[in-house]
Design a protein around this motif. Sequence first.
Motif, mmCIF file in Angstrom:
data_model
loop_
_atom_site.group_PDB
_atom_site.id
_atom_site.type_symbol
_atom_site.label_atom_id
_atom_site.label_comp_id
_atom_site.label_asym_id
_atom_site.label_seq_id
_atom_site.Cartn_x
_atom_site.Cartn_y
_atom_site.Cartn_z
ATOM 1 N N ARG A 104 4.330 1.126 -0.303
ATOM 2 C CA ARG A 104 3.824 1.130 -1.670
ATOM 3 C C ARG A 104 2.897 2.313 -1.873
ATOM 4 N NH1 ARG A 104 -1.160 -3.214 -1.681
ATOM 5 N NH2 ARG A 104 -1.997 -2.625 0.357
ATOM 6 N N ILE A 106 -0.150 3.210 -4.464
ATOM 7 C CA ILE A 106 -1.052 2.651 -5.469
ATOM 8 C C ILE A 106 -1.795 3.809 -6.109
ATOM 9 C CG2 ILE A 106 -3.000 1.122 -5.902
ATOM 10 C CD1 ILE A 106 -2.113 -0.456 -3.428
ATOM 11 N N ARG A 119 4.688 5.933 -15.404
ATOM 12 C CA ARG A 119 5.610 4.861 -14.998
ATOM 13 C C ARG A 119 7.038 5.183 -15.445
ATOM 14 N NH1 ARG A 119 1.257 1.589 -17.194
ATOM 15 N NH2 ARG A 119 -0.082 0.876 -15.485
ATOM 16 N N ASP A 129 9.922 1.284 -8.431
ATOM 17 C CA ASP A 129 9.745 0.015 -7.708
ATOM 18 C C ASP A 129 8.779 0.131 -6.538
ATOM 19 O OD1 ASP A 129 11.866 1.683 -6.615
ATOM 20 O OD2 ASP A 129 12.205 0.073 -5.177
ATOM 21 N N GLU A 132 2.609 1.243 -7.956
ATOM 22 C CA GLU A 132 1.746 0.506 -8.881
ATOM 23 C C GLU A 132 0.677 1.466 -9.380
ATOM 24 O OE1 GLU A 132 -1.725 -2.959 -8.859
ATOM 25 O OE2 GLU A 132 -0.504 -2.611 -7.064
ATOM 26 N N ARG A 134 -2.705 1.787 -11.523
ATOM 27 C CA ARG A 134 -3.793 0.989 -12.059
ATOM 28 C C ARG A 134 -4.584 1.814 -13.074
ATOM 29 N NH1 ARG A 134 -6.012 -2.299 -6.682
ATOM 30 N NH2 ARG A 134 -3.956 -3.136 -6.062
ATOM 31 N N THR A 141 -10.754 0.096 -10.136
ATOM 32 C CA THR A 141 -9.362 -0.341 -9.968
ATOM 33 C C THR A 141 -8.879 -0.246 -8.526
ATOM 34 O OG1 THR A 141 -8.463 1.861 -10.476
ATOM 35 C CG2 THR A 141 -8.814 0.359 -12.329
#
Length: 229
Positions: A104, A106, A119, A129, A132, A134, A141
């Motif tokens: 992932r 972030i 995004r 996918d 993430e 924030r 965050t």
Amino acid sequence: MSTTLDSPRVQKTLDRLFQEAESGDPQILARVRGDWERRGPSPDPEGLAHMFADAYLPVSREVGRLLHLLVFAARARTVVEFGTSFGISTLFLAAAVRDGGGGRVIGSEMHPEKARRARRNLDEGGLGDLVEIREGDALVTLRDVEGPIDLVLLDGWKNLYLPVLRMLEPRLRRGAIIVADDLDIAPEDLRPYLDHVRGAGSGYGSVEIPLGDRLEVSCWHGREGEARA
């Protein structure tokens, strides 16, 4: 063997984003410099985010490829990015995470519209996918990101590099890589950060790399007497 980074879908997205940055950023930066000359620079992060709302401020392609190599070589599964903007650097990071078997990324972005467009860009490149993003102040965050963190990219406001790194330090795994971009930009703001990662007993090994606007690449060894992840 081809990589995710070299896939037509990712390259098409990157080509578009770099072209947009090259055509728009010089005018935006000139306008901001003019505002600063008339009124002085704003120290407020939200005000700065608004001033640069349309600016891409991307890493160079060479820096992006270095990020891909570092993430892949480290087999990084948890990557944290301070300063996502429109997601150019995030595409390099996420492509390497996919090539390394998954994980992932972030990211953090102060400006909501930038986060939304990032995004979309990541989805266009087929990597959404893995990411993430924030929204909001990174010191808020990113404070609950679960470790161990394998790699950190610092590419936001320069005076926040050190506070963000200090916040993440307890969750860095031993051997984690930290990349700080843009040493040529706001060098006075970056001085505390560089003193920290280059200092004796800091727990880091660190080296400057002359790519793009210059980078500082550091490796977390841990401080003597501290528990090591």
